[in-house]
Design a protein around this motif. Structure first.
Motif, PDB file in Angstrom:
ATOM      1  N   ASN A 256       0.775  -0.911   0.086  1.00  0.00           N
ATOM      2  CA  ASN A 256       0.140  -0.159  -0.253  1.00  0.00           C
ATOM      3  C   ASN A 256       0.584   1.089  -0.080  1.00  0.00           C
ATOM      4  OD1 ASN A 256      -2.572  -1.557  -0.195  1.00  0.00           O
ATOM      5  ND2 ASN A 256      -2.929  -1.085   2.114  1.00  0.00           N
ATOM      6  N   GLN A 257       1.784   1.146   0.563  1.00  0.00           N
ATOM      7  CA  GLN A 257       3.046   2.310   1.009  1.00  0.00           C
ATOM      8  C   GLN A 257       3.169   2.853  -0.459  1.00  0.00           C
ATOM      9  OE1 GLN A 257       3.154   4.521   3.160  1.00  0.00           O
ATOM     10  NE2 GLN A 257       1.354   3.552   3.930  1.00  0.00           N
ATOM     11  N   ALA A 258       3.739   1.485  -1.504  1.00  0.00           N
ATOM     12  CA  ALA A 258       4.975   1.904  -2.981  1.00  0.00           C
ATOM     13  C   ALA A 258       3.304   2.395  -3.589  1.00  0.00           C
ATOM     14  CB  ALA A 258       4.890   0.434  -2.879  1.00  0.00           C
ATOM     15  N   GLU A 259       2.241   1.565  -3.388  1.00  0.00           N
ATOM     16  CA  GLU A 259       1.331   2.435  -4.449  1.00  0.00           C
ATOM     17  C   GLU A 259       0.546   3.612  -4.161  1.00  0.00           C
ATOM     18  OE1 GLU A 259      -0.334   0.811  -6.510  1.00  0.00           O
ATOM     19  OE2 GLU A 259      -0.276  -1.430  -6.330  1.00  0.00           O
ATOM     20  N   SER A 260       0.942   3.970  -2.910  1.00  0.00           N
ATOM     21  CA  SER A 260       0.773   5.893  -2.338  1.00  0.00           C
ATOM     22  C   SER A 260       1.807   6.515  -3.265  1.00  0.00           C
ATOM     23  CB  SER A 260       0.643   6.305  -1.171  1.00  0.00           C
ATOM     24  OG  SER A 260       0.766   7.176  -0.227  1.00  0.00           O
ATOM     25  N   TYR A 261       3.210   6.132  -3.115  1.00  0.00           N
ATOM     26  CA  TYR A 261       3.973   6.854  -4.263  1.00  0.00           C
ATOM     27  C   TYR A 261       3.426   7.125  -5.396  1.00  0.00           C
ATOM     28  CZ  TYR A 261       7.759   7.003  -6.701  1.00  0.00           C
ATOM     29  OH  TYR A 261       8.931   7.535  -8.083  1.00  0.00           O
ATOM     30  N   PHE A 262       2.720   5.732  -5.715  1.00  0.00           N
ATOM     31  CA  PHE A 262       2.659   5.731  -7.380  1.00  0.00           C
ATOM     32  C   PHE A 262       1.475   6.592  -7.986  1.00  0.00           C
ATOM     33  CE2 PHE A 262       5.058   1.520  -7.504  1.00  0.00           C
ATOM     34  CZ  PHE A 262       6.226   2.195  -8.456  1.00  0.00           C
ATOM     35  N   SER A 263       0.798   6.931  -7.025  1.00  0.00           N
ATOM     36  CA  SER A 263      -0.438   7.579  -7.103  1.00  0.00           C
ATOM     37  C   SER A 263      -0.798   8.827  -6.898  1.00  0.00           C
ATOM     38  CB  SER A 263      -1.598   7.464  -5.566  1.00  0.00           C
ATOM     39  OG  SER A 263      -2.262   8.612  -6.077  1.00  0.00           O
ATOM     40  N   ARG A 264       0.756   9.299  -6.536  1.00  0.00           N
ATOM     41  CA  ARG A 264       1.231  10.814  -6.494  1.00  0.00           C
ATOM     42  C   ARG A 264       2.186  10.769  -7.827  1.00  0.00           C
ATOM     43  NH1 ARG A 264       2.439  14.946  -2.199  1.00  0.00           N
ATOM     44  NH2 ARG A 264       2.092  13.129  -0.469  1.00  0.00           N
TER      45      ARG A 264
ATOM     46  N   LYS B 139      13.464  10.421 -20.411  1.00  0.00           N
ATOM     47  CA  LYS B 139      15.332  10.662 -20.048  1.00  0.00           C
ATOM     48  C   LYS B 139      14.970  11.455 -19.474  1.00  0.00           C
ATOM     49  CE  LYS B 139      18.586  14.164 -21.986  1.00  0.00           C
ATOM     50  NZ  LYS B 139      19.381  14.572 -22.959  1.00  0.00           N
ATOM     51  N   TYR B 140      14.081  11.782 -18.739  1.00  0.00           N
ATOM     52  CA  TYR B 140      13.991  12.477 -17.893  1.00  0.00           C
ATOM     53  C   TYR B 140      12.772  12.225 -16.048  1.00  0.00           C
ATOM     54  CZ  TYR B 140      16.613  15.987 -20.082  1.00  0.00           C
ATOM     55  OH  TYR B 140      17.466  17.038 -20.743  1.00  0.00           O
ATOM     56  N   LEU B 141      12.776  11.025 -15.978  1.00  0.00           N
ATOM     57  CA  LEU B 141      11.286   9.931 -15.969  1.00  0.00           C
ATOM     58  C   LEU B 141      12.144  10.105 -14.692  1.00  0.00           C
ATOM     59  CD1 LEU B 141       9.001   8.880 -15.391  1.00  0.00           C
ATOM     60  CD2 LEU B 141      10.069   6.417 -15.739  1.00  0.00           C
ATOM     61  N   GLY B 142      13.950   9.566 -14.220  1.00  0.00           N
ATOM     62  CA  GLY B 142      14.102   9.107 -12.754  1.00  0.00           C
ATOM     63  C   GLY B 142      13.868  10.475 -12.441  1.00  0.00           C
ATOM     64  N   ALA B 143      14.077  11.699 -12.462  1.00  0.00           N
ATOM     65  CA  ALA B 143      14.354  12.983 -12.029  1.00  0.00           C
ATOM     66  C   ALA B 143      12.667  12.962 -11.437  1.00  0.00           C
ATOM     67  CB  ALA B 143      14.847  13.781 -12.908  1.00  0.00           C
ATOM     68  N   TYR B 144      12.055  12.992 -11.728  1.00  0.00           N
ATOM     69  CA  TYR B 144      10.472  13.613 -11.627  1.00  0.00           C
ATOM     70  C   TYR B 144      10.480  12.401 -10.863  1.00  0.00           C
ATOM     71  CZ  TYR B 144       9.583  16.180 -15.650  1.00  0.00           C
ATOM     72  OH  TYR B 144       9.499  17.835 -16.598  1.00  0.00           O
ATOM     73  N   ALA B 145      10.487  11.123 -10.773  1.00  0.00           N
ATOM     74  CA  ALA B 145      10.336   9.713 -10.189  1.00  0.00           C
ATOM     75  C   ALA B 145      10.992   9.933  -8.398  1.00  0.00           C
ATOM     76  CB  ALA B 145      10.727   8.561 -10.182  1.00  0.00           C
ATOM     77  N   GLY B 146      12.271  10.460  -9.065  1.00  0.00           N
ATOM     78  CA  GLY B 146      12.904  11.343  -7.258  1.00  0.00           C
ATOM     79  C   GLY B 146      12.461  12.507  -6.466  1.00  0.00           C
TER      80      GLY B 146
END
Length: 319
Positions: A248-256, A271-278
């Motif tokens: 559930n906590q991982a899903e909360s992150y993906f929701s945001r 190219k910048y997906l990692g920056a937004y994910a961080g």
């Protein structure tokens, strides 16, 4: 009924209005206090770390008595060679921090009255500073692992009979990537970008301490985790949680992260997906803190060296 912390006055320790009312001297003093907080707010040479420095009266710079190096409060940081006033940089950080689900460069540019290109680079510099703090983190205890795919979709055909199943690899652009998140219960959140979930196994082994309990769903990609960790699985087609096993906590992150993509940025370049994910991982980790985390982000930015990616980004022919 008790009021939620984020609705209380204690959660509002940062005022954008107060920043905009600052004079240039006050904003500069705030930056000095943040950058050299470990020296009591007193400047020291960023090159040789000598604390004996001259202060120039006409300009806001210092000169080291040992090596004669001249420096300002932003020298050698991610804000080096800035053109914006320091008060605007503080305001940009405040606006960035207050955006619960991310901030588009277009909106930041409008708020600061600067070009889109300026806001785009400034926001990415802040994301780079955030990412630097996640680079060497290790997780332990109870860690949830999950993955979500982004990008690679093709536009659907107009007529129903011409439409294709976009879930199939042959009907995608080949740019599809997966963000795999490792989230420590009550601790840090670490995201990484891969081509497929199975590619994340070596990184999980490197970033999660031995003896950790891992929680994952029933995807076959996570079967390899059983060899090294105590792994508890949850079948989402049956239940979202079962005897403590959940993601559930991982899903909360993906929701945001999804809401940032859909509601703010509308498109995130692979190219910048990692920056937004961080960035979203940092927002999840600080979601229960007062918005005074501005000082935390400002300290990370002022403690980060000159960006090799974003310094002169538009001068290198990017479009």
């Amino acid at each position: 009924m008790a009021r939620h912390f984020l609705l209380s006055a204690k959660a509002r320790t940062l005022s954008l209005a107060a920043i905009l009312r600052m004079t240039d001297d006050q904003a500069h003093a705030a930056f000095v206090a943040i950058r050299w907080a470990d020296n009591g707010g007193e400047a020291f040479c960023p090159r040789c770390e000598c604390t004996a420095v001259y202060t120039y009266a006409a300009r806001r710079i210092w000169k080291c008595k040992a090596c004669n190096h001249q420096f300002s409060v932003t020298s050698g940081t991610i804000f080096a060679s800035r053109k914006l006033p320091i008060r605007d940089l503080l305001a940009a950080i405040a606006i960035f921090v207050n955006a619960a689900k991310g901030l588009s460069a277009l909106q930041l540019g409008r708020d600061l009255d600067v070009q889109y290109k300026t806001a785009f680079v400034l926001a990415h510099k802040l994301r780079e500073a955030i990412g630097a703090g996640q680079a060497s983190a290790m997780l332990s205890g109870h860690v949830e692992v999950d993955g979500a795919y982004f990008g690679g979709s093709v536009r659907q055909e107009n007529r129903k009979e011409d439409r294709k199943d976009r879930r199939l690899a042959q009907n995608q652009t080949g740019k599809r990537q997966v963000v795999v998140v490792m989230r420590e219960r009550g601790g840090r959140t670490l995201p990484f970008v891969f081509r497929a979930e199975a590619d994340a196994i070596p990184t999980i082994r490197d970033r999660v301490a031995t003896g950790t309990t891992i929680y994952a769903d029933e995807a076959a990609s996570w079967d390899a985790l059983h060899a090294r960790f105590e792994t508890k699985r949850i079948n989402h087609s049956i239940a979202f949680s079962d005897d403590g096993a959940c993601t559930n906590q991982a899903e909360s992150y993906f929701s945001r992260l999804r809401r940032a993509e859909w509601g703010q940025h509308h498109h995130i370049s692979g190219k910048y997906l990692g920056a937004y994910a961080g960035e979203m991982a940092w927002r999840e980790d600080t979601r229960r803190q007062a918005n005074g985390v501005l000082h935390q982000l400002a300290a990370a930015a002022l403690g980060h060296g000159v960006s090799r990616v974003w310094a002169g980004y538009w001068q290198r022919g990017r479009a």
